[in-house]
Write an enzyme that holds these catalytic residues in place. Structure first.
Site, PDB file in Angstrom:
ATOM      1  N   ASP A  53      10.891 -43.841  28.318  1.00 33.10           N
ATOM      2  CA  ASP A  53       9.892 -43.005  27.802  1.00 33.10           C
ATOM      3  C   ASP A  53      10.757 -41.805  27.204  1.00 33.10           C
ATOM      4  O   ASP A  53      11.349 -40.775  27.736  1.00 33.10           O
ATOM      5  CB  ASP A  53       9.058 -42.261  29.147  1.00 33.10           C
ATOM      6  CG  ASP A  53       7.973 -41.464  28.740  1.00 33.10           C
ATOM      7  OD1 ASP A  53       8.265 -41.006  27.611  1.00 33.10           O
ATOM      8  OD2 ASP A  53       7.158 -41.179  29.384  1.00 33.10           O
TER       9      ASP A  53
ATOM     10  N   ARG B  22      -0.531 -34.514  17.531  1.00 36.35           N
ATOM     11  CA  ARG B  22      -0.636 -34.972  19.133  1.00 36.35           C
ATOM     12  C   ARG B  22      -0.988 -36.550  19.212  1.00 36.35           C
ATOM     13  O   ARG B  22      -2.221 -36.763  18.846  1.00 36.35           O
ATOM     14  CB  ARG B  22      -1.577 -34.098  19.871  1.00 36.35           C
ATOM     15  CG  ARG B  22      -1.444 -32.548  19.760  1.00 36.35           C
ATOM     16  CD  ARG B  22      -2.148 -31.674  20.847  1.00 36.35           C
ATOM     17  NE  ARG B  22      -1.336 -31.811  21.994  1.00 36.35           N
ATOM     18  CZ  ARG B  22      -0.490 -31.227  22.628  1.00 36.35           C
ATOM     19  NH1 ARG B  22       0.287 -30.269  21.704  1.00 36.35           N
ATOM     20  NH2 ARG B  22      -0.021 -31.418  23.628  1.00 36.35           N
TER      21      ARG B  22
ATOM     22  N   TYR C  55     -14.643 -45.600  12.147  1.00 40.32           N
ATOM     23  CA  TYR C  55     -14.043 -46.278  13.364  1.00 40.32           C
ATOM     24  C   TYR C  55     -13.450 -47.598  12.997  1.00 40.32           C
ATOM     25  O   TYR C  55     -13.750 -48.030  11.909  1.00 40.32           O
ATOM     26  CB  TYR C  55     -15.498 -46.773  14.126  1.00 40.32           C
ATOM     27  CG  TYR C  55     -15.845 -46.044  15.451  1.00 40.32           C
ATOM     28  CD1 TYR C  55     -15.110 -46.071  16.430  1.00 40.32           C
ATOM     29  CD2 TYR C  55     -17.266 -45.541  15.648  1.00 40.32           C
ATOM     30  CE1 TYR C  55     -15.340 -45.546  17.527  1.00 40.32           C
ATOM     31  CE2 TYR C  55     -17.291 -44.829  16.608  1.00 40.32           C
ATOM     32  CZ  TYR C  55     -16.527 -44.818  17.684  1.00 40.32           C
ATOM     33  OH  TYR C  55     -16.559 -44.263  18.846  1.00 40.32           O
TER      34      TYR C  55
ATOM     35  N   THR D 135       5.429 -39.929  22.855  1.00 45.09           N
ATOM     36  CA  THR D 135       4.568 -39.134  22.161  1.00 45.09           C
ATOM     37  C   THR D 135       5.304 -38.732  20.632  1.00 45.09           C
ATOM     38  O   THR D 135       6.251 -38.902  20.284  1.00 45.09           O
ATOM     39  CB  THR D 135       4.262 -37.794  22.855  1.00 45.09           C
ATOM     40  OG1 THR D 135       5.557 -37.248  23.207  1.00 45.09           O
ATOM     41  CG2 THR D 135       3.582 -37.968  24.201  1.00 45.09           C
TER      42      THR D 135
ATOM     43  N   GLU E  60     -11.786 -49.930  15.505  1.00 45.75           N
ATOM     44  CA  GLU E  60     -11.239 -50.761  16.725  1.00 45.75           C
ATOM     45  C   GLU E  60     -10.661 -52.112  16.241  1.00 45.75           C
ATOM     46  O   GLU E  60     -11.248 -52.833  15.216  1.00 45.75           O
ATOM     47  CB  GLU E  60     -12.410 -51.254  17.618  1.00 45.75           C
ATOM     48  CG  GLU E  60     -12.506 -50.304  18.926  1.00 45.75           C
ATOM     49  CD  GLU E  60     -13.850 -49.635  18.736  1.00 45.75           C
ATOM     50  OE1 GLU E  60     -14.293 -49.140  17.281  1.00 45.75           O
ATOM     51  OE2 GLU E  60     -14.303 -49.152  19.333  1.00 45.75           O
TER      52      GLU E  60
ATOM     53  N   LYS F 170       6.365 -33.790  19.717  1.00 43.61           N
ATOM     54  CA  LYS F 170       7.525 -32.858  20.613  1.00 43.61           C
ATOM     55  C   LYS F 170       8.633 -32.719  19.572  1.00 43.61           C
ATOM     56  O   LYS F 170       8.403 -32.276  18.567  1.00 43.61           O
ATOM     57  CB  LYS F 170       7.999 -33.664  21.941  1.00 43.61           C
ATOM     58  CG  LYS F 170       6.727 -33.419  22.844  1.00 43.61           C
ATOM     59  CD  LYS F 170       7.219 -34.203  24.255  1.00 43.61           C
ATOM     60  CE  LYS F 170       6.010 -34.047  25.433  1.00 43.61           C
ATOM     61  NZ  LYS F 170       5.360 -35.110  25.595  1.00 43.61           N
TER      62      LYS F 170
HETATM   63  N1  DSN Z   1       3.421 -32.121  29.130  1.00 42.44           N
HETATM   64  C1  DSN Z   1       4.649 -32.774  28.687  1.00 42.44           C
HETATM   65  C2  DSN Z   1       6.071 -31.814  28.913  1.00 42.44           C
HETATM   66  O1  DSN Z   1       5.541 -30.538  28.621  1.00 42.44           O
HETATM   67  O2  DSN Z   1       6.838 -32.067  29.145  1.00 42.44           O
HETATM   68  C3  DSN Z   1       4.819 -33.864  29.451  1.00 42.44           C
HETATM   69  O3  DSN Z   1       3.747 -34.912  29.552  1.00 42.44           O
END
Ligand code: DSN
Length: 423
Positions: free
Chosen positions: A203, A238, A57, A229, A59, A232
């Protein structure tokens, strides 16, 4: 293809779950994964995300924690943040957000009050739920106003965005989304945000890896906050990150913790650090440019086969096909392609007359196949499989789908995926 047993302890303790993991490994290895928001992480990223760091942990932030025993965790988090700052050229990086939606929620918490007006691209036009869309908390607790793309071009109309921003005076303007096949003009958004007094949030979840690899312009000179994120095109675990200039660092950190989250997922932070290290290598620049080259080649091959593509093609990793002229609903095509070993997702297209759960489009992309080493020379074959699969979806020809599945498996066997066991 049968892959070797790769999780001995898991298999001994919980064979049922181990069998599911093994089946997923086989599925990922033997199919052509075209979902543009997915990728294959490296073995190094996988190992970092499965470490004892998850037992801890922590925080707070490095040097300012609410638990002792942070000698190593502080260094892990500093390493990840420093690597993000160096890679993207930003003053500040918070690497704690659990994923993209919590990251975006933290931005609301940092810069807006409930009931404030916020602006983003409408979900069916290619935006994201958390950009103020009605069914999301961001559209329920804030007043979301939404822009789209032009019907005739499939491109953002900046006159419309400016008019809306000046009329509505949003606190936040989001740019970026989930189904945008074209380059995002961050400078144009920044000018509108300045004129209307809004905080600009870029974003870049979908294109973070392309930005890191120099295959898409960077939002850094233009956006107040950058949300992404990490799993990707960036090819990490993730997770998510928020980046900003120094002036916003405190507000963002406070919003992530204690505003929204509890203990950071340290094993994910470590894997983010590894992914950022990988993304800083020269080979990642090649990867990012290859993703785009593959997407362009695939778009050209699909156009040559009479497919209708939103905006007429792509500048990045993503292609949005409108299957209306093919006389097949997106969902029917997506499910048939899945049976053919080609994994895609059905998606709305701008001005879609059909419902989101049964839309007209299919969204595809090239991050995963590029990670396996496929090149532009393979894209005519991929387009041919898609074409045959969509035709088979319309005619109900299961034999044709099975034939494609076998061809796909053959090619995939020659291009092993990073992080997956091979035989
Ligand atoms: N789930 C993502 C996507 O597939 O683009 C977006 O949050």
């Amino acid at each position: 293809m049968t892959l070797p047993l790769s999780h001995p302890a898991l298999s001994a303790t919980d064979p049922e779950l181990a069998a599911l993991v093994g089946a997923e490994e086989q599925l990922q290895a033997g199919t052509l994964r075209l979902i543009p928001s997915e990728n294959y992480v490296s073995q190094a990223v996988l190992e970092a995300s499965g470490t004892v760091l998850q037992n801890k942990y922590s925080e707070g932030y490095a040097g300012r924690r609410y638990y002792e025993g942070q000698q190593n965790i502080d260094q892990v988090e500093r390493l990840a943040a420093d690597r993000a700052k160096a890679l993207f050229g930003v003053d500040h990086a918070n690497v704690q957000p659990y994923s993209g939606s919590p990251a975006n929620l933290a931005v609301y918490l940092a810069f807006a009050e409930p009931g404030d007006t916020v602006m983003g691209m409408a979900l069916p036009m290619g935006g994201h739920l958390t950009h103020g869309w009605g069914v999301s908390a961001t559209g329920k607790w804030f007043r979301g106003v939404q822009y789209g793309v032009r019907h005739d071009t499939g491109l953002i109309d900046f006159d419309e965005v400016r008019d809306l921003a000046l009329k509505e005076r949003p606190k936040l303007i989001f740019c970026g989304g989930t189904a945008l096949p074209r380059t995002i003009d961050f400078a144009a958004f920044a000018e509108i945000a300045r004129e209307s007094g809004a905080v600009l949030v870029a974003d870049v979840a979908h294109i973070a890896g392309l930005i890191a690899g120099g295959a898409h312009p960077s939002p850094v000179p233009h956006a107040d906050v950058i949300s992404t994120t990490t799993h990707k095109t960036l090819r990490g675990p993730r997770g998510a990150m928020l980046m900003s200039r120094e002036e916003h660092a405190k507000a963002i950190d406070k919003a992530v913790f204690p505003g929204l989250q509890g203990g950071p997922h340290n094993q994910t932070t470590a894997a983010i650090a590894v992914a950022l290290h990988e993304a800083a290598q020269p080979s990642f620049r090649d990867y990012a440019h290859a993703v785009v080259a593959n997407a362009r080649a695939l778009a050209d091959a699909l156009l040559a086969r009479g497919f209708e593509l939103v905006s007429g093609g792509t500048d990045n990793h993503l292609i949005l096909m409108d299957l209306t002229p093919k006389d097949v609903p997106g969902k029917v095509a997506a499910k048939a392609l899945d049976r053919a070993g080609i994994v895609v997702n059905y998606n709305t297209v701008p001005y879609d007359p059909r419902k989101p759960f049964d839309p007209s489009g299919v969204r595809i992309g090239t991050p995963s196949l590029t990670s396996r080493g496929l090149t532009a020379a393979h894209m005519p074959t991929v387009a041919e499989w898609i074409d045959r699969g969509v035709t088979a979806a319309r005619t109900g020809d299961e034999d044709a789908l099975a034939a494609i599945r076998a061809e796909v498996a053959d090619l995939m066997a020659a291009f092993p995926a990073p992080g997956l066991p091979t035989d």
